[in-house]
Enzyme design. Structure first.
Site, PDB file in Angstrom:
ATOM      1  N   LYS A  30      -6.736   2.838   7.185  1.00  0.00           N
ATOM      2  CA  LYS A  30      -5.832   3.917   7.583  1.00  0.00           C
ATOM      3  C   LYS A  30      -6.567   5.263   7.527  1.00  0.00           C
ATOM      4  O   LYS A  30      -6.425   6.103   8.419  1.00  0.00           O
ATOM      5  CB  LYS A  30      -4.600   3.928   6.673  1.00  0.00           C
ATOM      6  CG  LYS A  30      -3.670   2.753   6.944  1.00  0.00           C
ATOM      7  CD  LYS A  30      -2.602   2.566   5.871  1.00  0.00           C
ATOM      8  CE  LYS A  30      -1.805   1.287   6.153  1.00  0.00           C
ATOM      9  NZ  LYS A  30      -0.811   0.978   5.112  1.00  0.00           N
ATOM     10  N   GLN A  51       1.031   2.824  -0.667  1.00  0.00           N
ATOM     11  CA  GLN A  51       0.614   1.484  -0.258  1.00  0.00           C
ATOM     12  C   GLN A  51       1.285   0.432  -1.149  1.00  0.00           C
ATOM     13  O   GLN A  51       1.201   0.503  -2.365  1.00  0.00           O
ATOM     14  CB  GLN A  51      -0.925   1.377  -0.350  1.00  0.00           C
ATOM     15  CG  GLN A  51      -1.483   0.070   0.149  1.00  0.00           C
ATOM     16  CD  GLN A  51      -1.258  -0.128   1.646  1.00  0.00           C
ATOM     17  OE1 GLN A  51      -1.442   0.771   2.450  1.00  0.00           O
ATOM     18  NE2 GLN A  51      -0.835  -1.332   2.025  1.00  0.00           N
ATOM     19  N   ASP A  97       6.327   5.772   6.853  1.00  0.00           N
ATOM     20  CA  ASP A  97       6.472   4.311   6.881  1.00  0.00           C
ATOM     21  C   ASP A  97       7.875   3.897   7.310  1.00  0.00           C
ATOM     22  O   ASP A  97       8.124   2.713   7.552  1.00  0.00           O
ATOM     23  CB  ASP A  97       6.184   3.719   5.486  1.00  0.00           C
ATOM     24  CG  ASP A  97       4.757   3.195   5.372  1.00  0.00           C
ATOM     25  OD1 ASP A  97       4.152   2.900   6.422  1.00  0.00           O
ATOM     26  OD2 ASP A  97       4.262   3.074   4.239  1.00  0.00           O
TER      27      ASP A  97
END
Ligand code: NAP
Length: 280
Positions: A52, A96, A119
């Site tokens: 990422k 994460q 997200d």
């Protein structure tokens, strides 16, 4: 059979995002910023975070990696996210997952304001999706919809079967397909006669986390098969679909690697740019 090339599609999307990121920096005098919080030392998570950050660099998004030790306390983790929430140079925050078992992920994620929730996991963004209104949508299912759109695969009136009901993939995937006028069935570990349900699918999305869950006998002739799974089978990366067994039966299929995975990262970058543009 046509291969759906997620790698190339993601590269095309990143090229467009690069121009948008440059225009943003030029107009507002600061780069788009994404903070990535990694807690603990899960090797797969470390790889995802590295990918990422690399993708951010490629398109000109400034990334901030915040790495906390595996024994970080709940308070430390929540404070870290709260600080990032208040930082004007950070337009998007992602934590994460999975987190170490002693941490309550939902309380940490709740510290991310909806505006910076790139997200799409916040209660507000999930609620908007459930209502059929557009907030920020989870990157993986959003990437799948983008592949369907770019390959001009019709969804309206089609039978879609999603295997998996996780909050991060299966459920938002089902909601997006409902929004795209498909007739959607969601399967999970308690589904009876999974093969019979899958055989009805014009569009079959596998998000299970188990190699070869979808075999040729479960796929209708001419179906579109989207493989979200990322598994290791004898050290080799593979999806949830028995690709070799299924490929000659389908109209379209995503490979693993090179299918949905790169699209997830591209959608994260897109969500971050969208978030930044909404915040200025
Ligand atoms: P998850 O939270 O473990 O959910 C798996 C789902 O599959 C659950 O709903 C589970 O049912 C269902 N399931 C398990 N075994 C089954 C079986 N034998 N038959 C039918 N359903 C079954 O996993 P996830 O986070 O959704 O991820 C799924 C896969 O996608 C993983 O391989 C993950 O690595 C991958 N992934 C890929 C990307 C990408 O960018 N390509 C992004 C995210 C995830 P229950 O609910 O009943 O337990």
């Amino acid at each position: 059979m046509k291969l759906i090339d997620g790698k190339q599609t993601a590269a095309d999307i990143r090229a467009g995002l690069k121009a948008r990121a440059a225009a943003f920096s030029c107009k507002y005098g600061l780069p788009v910023g994404l903070a990535v919080v990694l807690i603990g030392d899960d090797p797969a998570s470390a790889v995802y975070v590295r990918n990422k950050i690399k993708a951010c660099e490629e398109v000109g998004i400034r990334s901030f990696a915040h790495i906390l030790p595996a024994d970080a306390t709940q308070e430390t983790a929540e404070n870290e996210v709260r600080r990032l929430a208040e930082d004007a140079s950070v337009h998007g925050i992602l934590v994460q997952l999975p987190l170490p078992a002693h941490l309550a992920a939902s309380r940490i994620l709740a510290r991310i304001p909806a505006a910076k929730d790139v997200d799409g996991f916040s209660v507000e963004n999930v609620g908007l999706l459930a209502k059929g209104e557009r907030g920020t949508v989870a990157c993986t299912p959003l990437g799948v919809m983008e592949l369907l759109r770019r390959y001009r695969i019709p969804t309206a009136g089609k039978r879609a079967v999603v295997i998996g009901r996780s909050n991060t993939v299966g459920k938002p995937m089902a909601m997006l397909l409902i929004g795209a006028d498909a007739t959607v069935t969601v399967c999970h570990s308690k589904t009876q006669d999974l093969a019979a349900v899958c055989r009805q699918a014009d569009i079959l999305v596998a998000a299970v986390g188990r190699p070869k869950t979808v075999t040729a006998d479960m796929v209708k002739e001419g179906a579109v098969v989207i493989d979200v799974g990322i598994n290791r089978d004898g050290g080799k990366l593979c999806g949830d679909v028995d690709f070799e067994g299924v490929k000659d039966k389908v109209s379209y299929i995503t490979p693993v690697p090179g299918g949905v995975g790169p699209m997830t990262v591209a959608m994260l970058l897109q969500n971050t740019l969208d978030a930044a543009e909404r915040q200025v």
